[in-house]
Design a protein around this motif. Structure first.
Motif, PDB file in Angstrom:
ATOM      1  N   ARG A  25      34.350  36.091  50.159  1.00  0.00           N
ATOM      2  CA  ARG A  25      34.495  36.616  48.264  1.00  0.00           C
ATOM      3  C   ARG A  25      35.700  37.239  48.661  1.00  0.00           C
ATOM      4  O   ARG A  25      36.967  36.878  48.166  1.00  0.00           O
ATOM      5  CB  ARG A  25      33.694  37.053  47.335  1.00  0.00           C
ATOM      6  CG  ARG A  25      32.261  36.194  46.921  1.00  0.00           C
ATOM      7  CD  ARG A  25      30.828  37.369  46.052  1.00  0.00           C
ATOM      8  NE  ARG A  25      32.186  37.141  45.103  1.00  0.00           N
ATOM      9  CZ  ARG A  25      31.185  39.193  44.644  1.00  0.00           C
ATOM     10  NH1 ARG A  25      29.922  39.212  45.192  1.00  0.00           N
ATOM     11  NH2 ARG A  25      31.383  39.304  43.881  1.00  0.00           N
ATOM     12  N   LEU A  26      35.688  38.044  49.976  1.00  0.00           N
ATOM     13  CA  LEU A  26      36.598  38.893  50.309  1.00  0.00           C
ATOM     14  C   LEU A  26      37.780  38.575  50.368  1.00  0.00           C
ATOM     15  O   LEU A  26      38.797  38.571  50.044  1.00  0.00           O
ATOM     16  CB  LEU A  26      36.499  39.736  51.273  1.00  0.00           C
ATOM     17  CG  LEU A  26      35.333  41.397  50.704  1.00  0.00           C
ATOM     18  CD1 LEU A  26      34.854  42.545  51.949  1.00  0.00           C
ATOM     19  CD2 LEU A  26      36.271  41.853  49.392  1.00  0.00           C
ATOM     20  N   PHE A  27      37.401  37.345  51.839  1.00  0.00           N
ATOM     21  CA  PHE A  27      38.817  36.679  52.046  1.00  0.00           C
ATOM     22  C   PHE A  27      39.432  35.615  51.021  1.00  0.00           C
ATOM     23  O   PHE A  27      40.534  36.129  50.993  1.00  0.00           O
ATOM     24  CB  PHE A  27      38.430  35.997  52.972  1.00  0.00           C
ATOM     25  CG  PHE A  27      37.723  36.703  54.670  1.00  0.00           C
ATOM     26  CD1 PHE A  27      38.988  37.838  54.965  1.00  0.00           C
ATOM     27  CD2 PHE A  27      36.744  36.412  54.818  1.00  0.00           C
ATOM     28  CE1 PHE A  27      39.249  38.244  55.995  1.00  0.00           C
ATOM     29  CE2 PHE A  27      36.843  37.279  56.496  1.00  0.00           C
ATOM     30  CZ  PHE A  27      37.704  38.280  56.316  1.00  0.00           C
ATOM     31  N   ASN A  28      38.970  35.070  49.897  1.00  0.00           N
ATOM     32  CA  ASN A  28      39.790  34.572  48.857  1.00  0.00           C
ATOM     33  C   ASN A  28      40.027  34.990  48.243  1.00  0.00           C
ATOM     34  O   ASN A  28      40.994  34.325  47.673  1.00  0.00           O
ATOM     35  CB  ASN A  28      38.573  33.569  48.253  1.00  0.00           C
ATOM     36  CG  ASN A  28      37.772  32.673  49.354  1.00  0.00           C
ATOM     37  OD1 ASN A  28      37.955  31.597  50.160  1.00  0.00           O
ATOM     38  ND2 ASN A  28      35.729  31.551  48.738  1.00  0.00           N
ATOM     39  N   ALA A  29      39.332  36.166  47.654  1.00  0.00           N
ATOM     40  CA  ALA A  29      40.122  37.134  46.924  1.00  0.00           C
ATOM     41  C   ALA A  29      41.350  37.665  47.376  1.00  0.00           C
ATOM     42  O   ALA A  29      42.709  37.535  47.115  1.00  0.00           O
ATOM     43  CB  ALA A  29      39.307  38.485  46.753  1.00  0.00           C
ATOM     44  N   GLN A  30      41.795  37.847  48.712  1.00  0.00           N
ATOM     45  CA  GLN A  30      42.238  38.369  49.587  1.00  0.00           C
ATOM     46  C   GLN A  30      43.645  36.954  49.472  1.00  0.00           C
ATOM     47  O   GLN A  30      44.812  37.295  49.083  1.00  0.00           O
ATOM     48  CB  GLN A  30      42.815  38.605  50.996  1.00  0.00           C
ATOM     49  CG  GLN A  30      43.817  39.503  51.277  1.00  0.00           C
ATOM     50  CD  GLN A  30      43.241  39.400  52.586  1.00  0.00           C
ATOM     51  OE1 GLN A  30      42.570  39.315  52.981  1.00  0.00           O
ATOM     52  NE2 GLN A  30      44.123  40.462  53.722  1.00  0.00           N
ATOM     53  N   ASP A  31      43.193  36.142  49.795  1.00  0.00           N
ATOM     54  CA  ASP A  31      44.017  34.739  49.634  1.00  0.00           C
ATOM     55  C   ASP A  31      44.633  34.446  47.843  1.00  0.00           C
ATOM     56  O   ASP A  31      45.738  34.063  48.316  1.00  0.00           O
ATOM     57  CB  ASP A  31      43.433  33.441  50.386  1.00  0.00           C
ATOM     58  CG  ASP A  31      43.382  33.648  51.132  1.00  0.00           C
ATOM     59  OD1 ASP A  31      44.158  34.501  52.021  1.00  0.00           O
ATOM     60  OD2 ASP A  31      42.403  33.197  51.966  1.00  0.00           O
ATOM     61  N   ALA A  32      44.217  34.912  47.468  1.00  0.00           N
ATOM     62  CA  ALA A  32      44.519  34.645  46.122  1.00  0.00           C
ATOM     63  C   ALA A  32      45.150  35.813  45.449  1.00  0.00           C
ATOM     64  O   ALA A  32      45.305  35.643  43.988  1.00  0.00           O
ATOM     65  CB  ALA A  32      42.885  34.482  44.748  1.00  0.00           C
TER      66      ALA A  32
END
Length: 184
Positions: free
Chosen positions: A133-140
């Motif tokens: 969730r953290l990495f996906n949010a950062q990528d988004a």
């Protein structure tokens, strides 16, 4: 950038298998190769194209302090993209991340309980779904506040609610970060 975004990037950079180039000339040559030309590097660093060419030919060896920082940051963010992607994928699917944080934690709970915010120092292993969730949010392109909310939810789930075994309905507030470090 922000504290959360920088800390996530530093955690992924620990997975690098080779150090970034040391000299300014080697760093410039790497950027010219990655960005496919001296003009693109000059625009990215905010210098003239001729200055980039001089660094590539080692006619200039020592950059100003601000340029040296921008140059190292530009190289670091492009260095070993496959190693970086593999480390993020592994953390998001199997290993999770370890977070070491000293921050103010407050929470909203049932009436009659103490909900005063206080500074806590926690070192916890976050499961892979929270890392994802953290990495996906950062990528988004999530904002620093959104990343803090996700980290607060993850810490609340793992530490305060113990994976759903206690403190049902507890909402955790994660503010005033004094120290934050992620490790893969």
């Amino acid at each position: 950038m922000g504290v959360m975004r920088d800390s996530l990037n530093r955690a992924v950079q620990q997975a690098f298998t080779r150090p970034i180039p040391k000299s300014a000339g080697a760093q410039m040559r790497y950027l010219v190769k990655q960005l496919k030309g001296t003009r693109a590097v000059a625009e990215a660093l905010g210098v003239s194209q001729r200055t980039v060419e001089r660094y590539v030919k080692d006619q200039i060896r020592r950059p100003r302090a601000d340029l040296a920082r921008r140059l190292a940051d530009a190289v670091r963010e492009r260095w070993q993209p496959r190693v970086r992607a593999q480390a993020r994928k592994q953390a998001a699917t199997s290993t999770g991340v370890v977070v070491d944080v000293r921050a103010r934690f407050g929470f909203t709970a049932a009436p009659g309980t103490t909900d005063d915010a206080r500074i806590r120092h926690l070192t916890l292993a976050l499961p892979p779904q929270h890392a994802a969730r953290l990495f996906n949010a950062q990528d988004a392109g999530a904002s620093e506040q959104q990343l803090r909310e996700l980290a607060g939810q993850a810490l609340g789930e793992v530490y305060f609610r113990d994976g759903g075994r206690r403190a049902h309905g507890l909402d955790v507030e994660f503010t005033d970060i004094e120290h934050l470090q992620f490790d893969l």
